[in-house]
Write an enzyme that holds these catalytic residues in place. Structure first.
Site, PDB file in Angstrom:
ATOM      1  N   CYS A 115      -1.619  -8.998  10.892  1.00 38.51           N
ATOM      2  CA  CYS A 115      -1.415  -7.625  11.373  1.00 38.51           C
ATOM      3  C   CYS A 115      -2.647  -7.051  12.061  1.00 38.51           C
ATOM      4  CB  CYS A 115      -1.008  -6.725  10.215  1.00 38.51           C
ATOM      5  SG  CYS A 115       0.430  -7.360   9.370  1.00 38.51           S
ATOM      6  N   HIS A 260      -1.313   0.319  12.765  1.00 37.57           N
ATOM      7  CA  HIS A 260      -0.381  -0.798  12.598  1.00 37.57           C
ATOM      8  C   HIS A 260       0.894  -0.269  11.925  1.00 37.57           C
ATOM      9  CE1 HIS A 260       1.433  -4.457  11.362  1.00 37.57           C
ATOM     10  NE2 HIS A 260       1.118  -4.317  10.089  1.00 37.57           N
ATOM     11  N   ASN A 290       8.257  -4.086  11.251  1.00 37.20           N
ATOM     12  CA  ASN A 290       6.885  -4.579  11.339  1.00 37.20           C
ATOM     13  C   ASN A 290       6.871  -5.841  12.201  1.00 37.20           C
ATOM     14  OD1 ASN A 290       4.339  -5.625  10.916  1.00 37.20           O
ATOM     15  ND2 ASN A 290       4.387  -5.444   8.688  1.00 37.20           N
TER      16      ASN A 290
HETATM   17  O1  UT7 Z   1       2.059  -5.844   7.581  1.00 38.05           O
HETATM   18  C1  UT7 Z   1       1.991  -6.480   6.362  1.00 38.05           C
HETATM   19  C2  UT7 Z   1       1.571  -5.551   5.325  1.00 38.05           C
HETATM   20  N1  UT7 Z   1       2.667  -5.193   4.480  1.00 38.05           N
HETATM   21  C3  UT7 Z   1       2.695  -4.003   3.954  1.00 38.05           C
HETATM   22  O2  UT7 Z   1       1.832  -3.214   4.257  1.00 38.05           O
HETATM   23  C4  UT7 Z   1       3.763  -3.672   2.937  1.00 38.05           C
HETATM   24  C5  UT7 Z   1       3.169  -2.903   1.793  1.00 38.05           C
HETATM   25  N2  UT7 Z   1       4.113  -2.632   0.705  1.00 38.05           N
HETATM   26  C6  UT7 Z   1       5.187  -1.862   0.851  1.00 38.05           C
HETATM   27  O3  UT7 Z   1       5.402  -1.357   1.926  1.00 38.05           O
HETATM   28  C7  UT7 Z   1       6.070  -1.591  -0.345  1.00 38.05           C
HETATM   29  O4  UT7 Z   1       5.472  -2.133  -1.496  1.00 38.05           O
HETATM   30  C8  UT7 Z   1       7.516  -2.142  -0.195  1.00 38.05           C
HETATM   31  C9  UT7 Z   1       8.271  -1.317   0.859  1.00 38.05           C
HETATM   32  C10 UT7 Z   1       7.469  -3.591   0.239  1.00 38.05           C
HETATM   33  C11 UT7 Z   1       8.280  -2.064  -1.520  1.00 38.05           C
HETATM   34  O5  UT7 Z   1       8.245  -0.761  -2.020  1.00 38.05           O
HETATM   35  P1  UT7 Z   1       7.899  -0.502  -3.581  1.00 38.05           P
HETATM   36  O6  UT7 Z   1       8.091   0.906  -3.812  1.00 38.05           O
HETATM   37  O7  UT7 Z   1       6.540  -1.083  -3.826  1.00 38.05           O
HETATM   38  O8  UT7 Z   1       9.037  -1.310  -4.303  1.00 38.05           O
HETATM   39  P2  UT7 Z   1       8.930  -2.477  -5.391  1.00 38.05           P
HETATM   40  O9  UT7 Z   1       8.507  -3.742  -4.730  1.00 38.05           O
HETATM   41  O10 UT7 Z   1       8.148  -2.013  -6.567  1.00 38.05           O
HETATM   42  O11 UT7 Z   1      10.425  -2.610  -5.823  1.00 38.05           O
HETATM   43  C12 UT7 Z   1      11.141  -1.538  -6.434  1.00 38.05           C
HETATM   44  C13 UT7 Z   1      12.533  -2.023  -6.751  1.00 38.05           C
HETATM   45  C14 UT7 Z   1      12.547  -3.354  -7.505  1.00 38.05           C
HETATM   46  O12 UT7 Z   1      13.594  -3.309  -8.411  1.00 38.05           O
HETATM   47  P3  UT7 Z   1      13.322  -2.995  -9.984  1.00 38.05           P
HETATM   48  O13 UT7 Z   1      12.398  -4.071 -10.439  1.00 38.05           O
HETATM   49  O14 UT7 Z   1      12.695  -1.636  -9.992  1.00 38.05           O
HETATM   50  O15 UT7 Z   1      14.679  -3.051 -10.585  1.00 38.05           O
HETATM   51  C15 UT7 Z   1      12.854  -4.347  -6.420  1.00 38.05           C
HETATM   52  O16 UT7 Z   1      13.515  -5.506  -6.932  1.00 38.05           O
HETATM   53  O17 UT7 Z   1      13.258  -2.261  -5.534  1.00 38.05           O
HETATM   54  C16 UT7 Z   1      13.794  -3.582  -5.548  1.00 38.05           C
HETATM   55  N3  UT7 Z   1      13.845  -4.062  -4.173  1.00 38.05           N
HETATM   56  C17 UT7 Z   1      14.852  -3.765  -3.345  1.00 38.05           C
HETATM   57  N4  UT7 Z   1      15.959  -3.046  -3.493  1.00 38.05           N
HETATM   58  C18 UT7 Z   1      16.781  -2.932  -2.441  1.00 38.05           C
HETATM   59  C19 UT7 Z   1      12.940  -4.822  -3.502  1.00 38.05           C
HETATM   60  N5  UT7 Z   1      13.356  -5.028  -2.247  1.00 38.05           N
HETATM   61  C20 UT7 Z   1      14.532  -4.386  -2.126  1.00 38.05           C
HETATM   62  C21 UT7 Z   1      15.431  -4.230  -1.051  1.00 38.05           C
HETATM   63  N6  UT7 Z   1      16.543  -3.486  -1.256  1.00 38.05           N
HETATM   64  N7  UT7 Z   1      15.209  -4.775   0.163  1.00 38.05           N
END
Ligand code: UT7
Length: 333
Positions: A115, A260, A290
């Protein structure tokens, strides 16, 4: 006297296939609401057919950047190609792009800074131009993510975020005393490499990939989202302050902030930490997701096309991504 470098022209290109959050919800357990709330993404683009690589998306983006710069392709002295999704493991996509543009003999450097790739490339182009080694450098960020994502529930946290696209810029000698790359800063810390990575095939494994690795999905990108989020919202404001300081400027001098585009929530928090007006932050993540190395030139292209970035405007760039790598720049157009 040392020449100053400037962004002379920018262009971009995205493939035609629009994939909405609802389309993804047909493939995995997810929803438009979850994706939009967490990331700000509504849709992204995917290549339409087999056989279109990062170098192919880069061709129209490069041609548009050359036209915008008023630079003939024969005047390009070097290509820098930033991508994490090269057409092949080797040779680099820069060589393929040079061939497709009809530039035999022109050096092509592929860089692997994810990125942060566009800003890393900007730093190299700036140094080449300042020292007089080259006069015009074609800097490209281009990615085809869609062919390498895990569209099962196992990969849904990553798959929903990424899209395909290309952005390009012609970096050349500043044509007036005003425009220029005013400062750049680059950083990396490999201690968290495994928090955002694509592990296999890997040259450290004998063999590089096995059926078991494929079954385990180790050929797909993996991310510890919360860790990445925390690092990004810490390092992007820090590097923004660093490059503003190097340029002798403050946040009040910034006309546009082009971060980014990884996650709209990250950029809101970064903007808030920098105390910059929300209206000055350029974003297009809702339409393209992204696109890693391509996000910054794609966003610059939009903001130039719609008349926000005009000659004389001071633009702050900042990025964070796998590596971890992070980088910033201040550019006057
Ligand atoms: O350019 C590369 C750099 N990348 C980034 O900068 C990304 C940085 N991180 C993020 O943007 C966020 O962490 C995410 C958008 C990827 C995820 O958001 P989060 O609030 O950190 O969610 P999480 O990973 O803690 O997941 C929350 C819940 C989980 O379920 P439980 O364990 O709470 O039951 C996940 O399994 O959301 C679930 N989950 C989804 N649900 C629906 C994970 N992916 C999905 C999905 N749809 N696509």
């Amino acid at each position: 006297m040392e020449a100053r470098s400037a962004i002379l022209g920018v262009g971009s290109h995205v493939p035609g296939k629009v994939v909405t959050n609802d389309d993804l919800a047909k493939l995995m357990t997810t929803s438009d609401e979850w994706i939009f709330q967490r990331s700000g993404i509504k849709e992204r683009r995917y290549i339409e057919e087999d056989g279109v690589g990062a170098s192919d998306l880069a061709v129209p983006a490069s041609e548009r950047a050359l036209a915008a710069a008023g630079v003939k392709k024969e005047e390009i002295d070097a290509i820098i190609f930033a991508t994490l999704s090269p057409d092949y493991t080797f040779p680099g996509s820069g060589c393929l792009l040079g061939h497709k543009l009809g530039l035999p003999g022109v050096p092509a450097l592929d860089i692997r800074n994810q990125c942060s790739g566009f800003i890393y490339g900007l730093s190299i182009a700036d140094a080449w131009i300042r020292t007089g080694m080259y006069r015009n450098v074609l800097l490209v960020g281009s990615e085809v993510h869609s062919t390498g994502l895990d569209f099962s529930d196992r990969g849904r946290d990553v798959a929903v975020l990424f899209g395909d696209g290309a952005g390009a810029a012609v970096i050349g000698r500043s044509r007036d005393g005003n425009a220029g790359v005013l400062s750049v800063a680059l950083h990396a810390d490999g201690s968290a490499a495994q928090d955002l990575w694509l592990e296999a095939p890997g040259s450290k494994y004998i063999p590089r990939i096995t059926k078991e690795m494929l079954d385990e999905g180790r050929h797909y990108p993996k991310m510890k989202g919360k860790q990445v989020f925390r690092w990004a919202t810490d390092k992007m404001p820090a590097v923004a302050h660093e490059v503003l300081g190097k340029a002798g400027l403050g946040i009040k001098d910034v006309d546009w902030f082009v971060p980014h585009q990884a996650n709209q929530r990250i950029n809101q928090l970064v903007g808030w930490r920098l105390e910059i007006d929300e209206e000055k932050v350029v974003h297009n993540i809702e339409k393209y997701g992204n696109t890693t190395a391509a996000t910054i030139p794609m966003a610059l292209d939009v903001a130039i096309a719609d008349g926000r970035i005009t000659p004389g405007k001071t633009v702050l760039l900042a990025a964070f991504g796998a590596g971890f790598t992070w980088a910033g720049a201040v550019v006057r157009f």
